[in-house]
Design a protein around this motif. Sequence first.
Motif, PDB file in Angstrom:
ATOM      1  N   ILE A  69       0.478  -5.761  -4.523  1.00 13.84           N
ATOM      2  CA  ILE A  69       0.941  -6.960  -4.639  1.00 13.84           C
ATOM      3  C   ILE A  69       2.147  -7.083  -5.070  1.00 13.84           C
ATOM      4  N   SER A  70       3.871  -7.467  -4.774  1.00 16.98           N
ATOM      5  CA  SER A  70       4.611  -7.691  -5.349  1.00 16.98           C
ATOM      6  C   SER A  70       3.961  -8.100  -6.540  1.00 16.98           C
ATOM      7  N   GLN A  71       5.580  -8.015  -7.605  1.00 17.29           N
ATOM      8  CA  GLN A  71       5.420  -9.340  -8.713  1.00 17.29           C
ATOM      9  C   GLN A  71       6.202 -10.655  -8.663  1.00 17.29           C
ATOM     10  N   ILE A 115       3.672  -8.023   9.958  1.00 18.20           N
ATOM     11  CA  ILE A 115       3.513  -6.905  10.542  1.00 18.20           C
ATOM     12  C   ILE A 115       3.397  -5.247   9.112  1.00 18.20           C
ATOM     13  N   GLU A 116       1.788  -5.211   9.535  1.00 15.37           N
ATOM     14  CA  GLU A 116       1.504  -3.945   8.370  1.00 15.37           C
ATOM     15  C   GLU A 116       0.792  -2.460   9.166  1.00 15.37           C
ATOM     16  N   ARG A 117       0.900  -1.421   8.353  1.00 18.41           N
ATOM     17  CA  ARG A 117       0.932  -0.115   9.520  1.00 18.41           C
ATOM     18  C   ARG A 117      -0.661   0.381   8.374  1.00 18.41           C
ATOM     19  N   ASP A 143       4.499   0.082  13.008  1.00 17.71           N
ATOM     20  CA  ASP A 143       5.189   0.520  12.337  1.00 17.71           C
ATOM     21  C   ASP A 143       6.230  -0.331  12.458  1.00 17.71           C
ATOM     22  N   GLY A 144       6.738  -1.133  10.943  1.00 13.69           N
ATOM     23  CA  GLY A 144       7.830  -2.335  10.697  1.00 13.69           C
ATOM     24  C   GLY A 144       9.085  -1.405  10.778  1.00 13.69           C
ATOM     25  N   PHE A 145       9.247  -0.256  11.570  1.00 11.48           N
ATOM     26  CA  PHE A 145      10.627   0.763  11.504  1.00 11.48           C
ATOM     27  C   PHE A 145      11.209  -0.081  12.983  1.00 11.48           C
ATOM     28  N   LEU A 216       8.513   2.425   2.741  1.00  7.83           N
ATOM     29  CA  LEU A 216       8.324   2.082   3.428  1.00  7.83           C
ATOM     30  C   LEU A 216       7.531   3.372   4.571  1.00  7.83           C
ATOM     31  N   GLN A 217       6.269   3.381   4.543  1.00  8.97           N
ATOM     32  CA  GLN A 217       6.298   4.674   5.602  1.00  8.97           C
ATOM     33  C   GLN A 217       6.428   4.381   7.058  1.00  8.97           C
ATOM     34  N   PRO A 218       6.414   5.686   7.586  1.00 15.37           N
ATOM     35  CA  PRO A 218       6.425   6.169   9.149  1.00 15.37           C
ATOM     36  C   PRO A 218       5.009   5.673  10.193  1.00 15.37           C
TER      37      PRO A 218
HETATM   38  N1  SAH Z   1       3.960  -8.238   0.608  1.00 14.36           N
HETATM   39  C1  SAH Z   1       3.375  -7.552   0.181  1.00 14.36           C
HETATM   40  C2  SAH Z   1       3.592  -6.800  -0.573  1.00 14.36           C
HETATM   41  C3  SAH Z   1       3.138  -5.310  -0.387  1.00 14.36           C
HETATM   42  S1  SAH Z   1       3.206  -3.592  -0.889  1.00 14.36           S
HETATM   43  C4  SAH Z   1       3.196  -8.966  -1.543  1.00 14.36           C
HETATM   44  O1  SAH Z   1       3.072  -9.856  -0.932  1.00 14.36           O
HETATM   45  O2  SAH Z   1       2.442  -8.344  -2.229  1.00 14.36           O
HETATM   46  C5  SAH Z   1       3.849  -3.133   0.880  1.00 14.36           C
HETATM   47  C6  SAH Z   1       3.232  -3.307   2.140  1.00 14.36           C
HETATM   48  O3  SAH Z   1       3.869  -2.375   2.916  1.00 14.36           O
HETATM   49  C7  SAH Z   1       1.958  -2.393   1.254  1.00 14.36           C
HETATM   50  O4  SAH Z   1       0.840  -2.473   2.546  1.00 14.36           O
HETATM   51  C8  SAH Z   1       2.581  -1.060   2.755  1.00 14.36           C
HETATM   52  O5  SAH Z   1       1.445  -0.447   4.104  1.00 14.36           O
HETATM   53  C9  SAH Z   1       3.202  -2.007   4.276  1.00 14.36           C
HETATM   54  N2  SAH Z   1       3.911  -0.652   4.278  1.00 14.36           N
HETATM   55  C10 SAH Z   1       4.809   0.782   4.282  1.00 14.36           C
HETATM   56  N3  SAH Z   1       5.636   1.106   5.312  1.00 14.36           N
HETATM   57  C11 SAH Z   1       5.395  -0.165   6.895  1.00 14.36           C
HETATM   58  C12 SAH Z   1       5.180  -0.039   8.029  1.00 14.36           C
HETATM   59  N4  SAH Z   1       6.521   1.032   7.915  1.00 14.36           N
HETATM   60  N5  SAH Z   1       5.431  -1.201   8.295  1.00 14.36           N
HETATM   61  C13 SAH Z   1       4.783  -1.441   8.383  1.00 14.36           C
HETATM   62  N6  SAH Z   1       4.019  -2.263   6.979  1.00 14.36           N
HETATM   63  C14 SAH Z   1       4.793  -0.647   5.915  1.00 14.36           C
END
Ligand code: SAH
Length: 222
Positions: A69-71, A115-117, A143-145, A216-218
Amino acid sequence: MNGSNLRGIGMTSDRTRTRLVQRLQEEGIRNTMVLAVMAGVPRHIFVDEGIAHRAYEDTALPIGRGQTISQPFIVAKMTEILLDAGPLKNVLEIGTGCGYQTAVLAQLVEQVYTIERIDELQQQAQARLSALQLDNIEYRHGDGFQGWKEKGPFDGIIVTAAPLAIPPALVAQLADGGRLVVPVGQANGSQNLMLIEKRGDQLQSAIMDKVRFVPLQPGPTE
Ligand code: SAH
């Protein structure tokens, strides 16, 4: 999730949350709407019960599956940058994670697409956001890309994981006058928080801060 858990007690109370928001203000967050919304979002329900007492520290925390969870300061900063040119109708968020940033956004813009992977994380996020009665959110396990072309173009796009370079599909899905906020750089190294603004067929970019995000992962995964 019952009412008293949503409100919080002791280290998860309203008072603790107010102190966090005061600190964000001292650290330079100026947008009063962002501060007011963050004063109301119960961050403790976005993390495991075992670390809920740390939810109002200004730090990133683990949410499982190697993600965080982001800061709070970074959530505030990115939201403030996104909203800086005026109100936004539709915003695309890449990386729902636990859903905390989504909860903040949903109270500041008309419609959020997220979007979440990792399916498991998105299901949990969706349950929390429904418990908070935030109904202006659409979810996609994907895929968020690639962005979410059918729902665009977007006034704002916010990416909460770091690619090595700005994904072209996201730039393509920005509306005229739209803003993209994205951390760019090596995983776990120092990354640049970039703001990309689209005006006609011109793009302007600026480095807003140094940040540290998970990569960010594919591809989608369970
Ligand atoms: N928005 C969150 C932070 C999430 S951490 C917060 O409020 O704290 C980043 C997230 O991005 C992770 O859950 C990870 O699974 C997701 N992520 C990584 N690559 C992604 C992609 N290609 N598409 C969608 N989500 C992705």
